[in-house]
Design a protein around this motif. Sequence first.
Motif, PDB file in Angstrom:
ATOM      1  N   HIS A  48       0.827  -1.209   0.000  1.00 56.64           N
ATOM      2  CA  HIS A  48       0.000   0.000   0.000  1.00 56.64           C
ATOM      3  C   HIS A  48       0.865   1.265   0.000  1.00 56.64           C
ATOM      4  CE1 HIS A  48      -3.855  -1.994   0.225  1.00 56.64           C
ATOM      5  NE2 HIS A  48      -3.391  -2.776   1.177  1.00 56.64           N
ATOM      6  N   GLN A  49       2.029   1.191   0.646  1.00 56.78           N
ATOM      7  CA  GLN A  49       2.909   2.349   0.631  1.00 56.78           C
ATOM      8  C   GLN A  49       3.462   2.589  -0.776  1.00 56.78           C
ATOM      9  OE1 GLN A  49       6.428   2.248   3.182  1.00 56.78           O
ATOM     10  NE2 GLN A  49       6.129   4.407   3.669  1.00 56.78           N
ATOM     11  N   VAL A  50       3.768   1.522  -1.486  1.00 59.24           N
ATOM     12  CA  VAL A  50       4.215   1.662  -2.878  1.00 59.24           C
ATOM     13  C   VAL A  50       3.144   2.358  -3.714  1.00 59.24           C
ATOM     14  CG1 VAL A  50       4.704   0.355  -4.992  1.00 59.24           C
ATOM     15  CG2 VAL A  50       5.851  -0.251  -2.862  1.00 59.24           C
ATOM     16  N   ASP A  55       1.107   7.284  -6.401  1.00 57.68           N
ATOM     17  CA  ASP A  55       0.093   8.339  -6.519  1.00 57.68           C
ATOM     18  C   ASP A  55       0.720   9.712  -6.306  1.00 57.68           C
ATOM     19  OD1 ASP A  55      -1.839   6.480  -7.025  1.00 57.68           O
ATOM     20  OD2 ASP A  55      -2.642   6.450  -4.985  1.00 57.68           O
ATOM     21  N   ALA A  56       1.622   9.805  -5.329  1.00 60.19           N
ATOM     22  CA  ALA A  56       2.281  11.089  -5.067  1.00 60.19           C
ATOM     23  C   ALA A  56       3.133  11.513  -6.255  1.00 60.19           C
ATOM     24  CB  ALA A  56       3.146  10.978  -3.803  1.00 60.19           C
ATOM     25  N   LYS A  81      14.742   3.902  -1.342  1.00 55.18           N
ATOM     26  CA  LYS A  81      13.824   3.163  -0.476  1.00 55.18           C
ATOM     27  C   LYS A  81      12.553   2.808  -1.226  1.00 55.18           C
ATOM     28  CE  LYS A  81      11.596   3.204   4.067  1.00 55.18           C
ATOM     29  NZ  LYS A  81      11.477   3.897   5.363  1.00 55.18           N
ATOM     30  N   ALA A  82      12.026   3.756  -2.008  1.00 57.56           N
ATOM     31  CA  ALA A  82      10.818   3.481  -2.782  1.00 57.56           C
ATOM     32  C   ALA A  82      11.067   2.361  -3.781  1.00 57.56           C
ATOM     33  CB  ALA A  82      10.368   4.749  -3.511  1.00 57.56           C
ATOM     34  N   THR A  83      12.247   2.347  -4.384  1.00 61.34           N
ATOM     35  CA  THR A  83      12.585   1.289  -5.338  1.00 61.34           C
ATOM     36  C   THR A  83      12.653  -0.058  -4.638  1.00 61.34           C
ATOM     37  OG1 THR A  83      13.851   2.881  -6.653  1.00 61.34           O
ATOM     38  CG2 THR A  83      14.245   0.556  -7.089  1.00 61.34           C
ATOM     39  N   ARG A  84      13.271  -0.090  -3.464  1.00 65.15           N
ATOM     40  CA  ARG A  84      13.360  -1.355  -2.727  1.00 65.15           C
ATOM     41  C   ARG A  84      11.979  -1.856  -2.320  1.00 65.15           C
ATOM     42  NH1 ARG A  84      17.805   1.340  -0.311  1.00 65.15           N
ATOM     43  NH2 ARG A  84      16.534   1.862   1.507  1.00 65.15           N
ATOM     44  N   LEU A  85      11.081  -0.936  -1.963  1.00 62.78           N
ATOM     45  CA  LEU A  85       9.739  -1.349  -1.561  1.00 62.78           C
ATOM     46  C   LEU A  85       8.995  -2.047  -2.707  1.00 62.78           C
ATOM     47  CD1 LEU A  85       8.599   1.772   0.509  1.00 62.78           C
ATOM     48  CD2 LEU A  85       8.889  -0.557   1.390  1.00 62.78           C
ATOM     49  N   ARG A  86       9.307  -1.675  -3.925  1.00 56.64           N
ATOM     50  CA  ARG A  86       8.613  -2.273  -5.068  1.00 56.64           C
ATOM     51  C   ARG A  86       8.950  -3.754  -5.222  1.00 56.64           C
ATOM     52  NH1 ARG A  86      10.131   2.532  -7.886  1.00 56.64           N
ATOM     53  NH2 ARG A  86      11.420   1.384  -9.390  1.00 56.64           N
ATOM     54  N   ALA A  87       9.977  -4.211  -4.538  1.00 61.89           N
ATOM     55  CA  ALA A  87      10.342  -5.633  -4.614  1.00 61.89           C
ATOM     56  C   ALA A  87       9.196  -6.523  -4.153  1.00 61.89           C
ATOM     57  CB  ALA A  87      11.589  -5.910  -3.774  1.00 61.89           C
TER      58      ALA A  87
END
Length: 220
Positions: A48-50, A55-56, A81-87
């Motif tokens: 959900h954070q991804v 959206d942002a 960090k955003a890229t890692r979260l997409r994993a």
Amino acid sequence: MPADDELFQALLYLEAHAGALKDERARRTAAIQRVTLWEYLREQADIHQVKAIADARAVNAEWAHLAPALAVNSPSAAYNKATRLRAVSLADQASCDQPVRRTPEAVLEAERRAAAQEAADRRAAAQAEQRHRLLAPIAHRLLENRDGLPDGEDVTYWLDEIAAVLPNCHTPTQFVSLETYVKAAARELNKVARQNAGSVGTTLDAQTAYAAAAELVAGG
């Protein structure tokens, strides 16, 4: 199982009352289950954070704006960090047969592979649809003229299969099935033709329908 929006409160309740279970084995089992459910919640939070980050970014939020929200100190750290979260979301895709390492390089490579696979799937679907546009008229002609075609057991079977799939043939899988049935019918008709000195069908339209199907088989 409670719904996702209730699971957090349920876990907090179970944590607060963990001592209510007197049996050591039961407490151990319950604790392990809580670990599993917290892991599930953590993964859902990442997903959900991804989506929130996407959206942002879609409304022109800079990485500098997202850095405080992601609890990092710089735009580059926010990006990484955003890229890692997409994993996490990549690991859920059917095309990924193993977890994606949480490094920007690994995530970007996995996304590249996923995009390439999606493009290949789109090309395959387009080719299947184009071939279906050529195949469907041949299938219709075989059915329209089946009274003039040999009624041997194998021919009848494959024409029945064509009749079953043709009216609702809309997906790539159905396209493949229809092509398989038409080719099988054409091969059986070709056997009859070899036995009858090249003659198949009692009418000109039936012979023409067979010829079109035979040409399809010959073309692969």
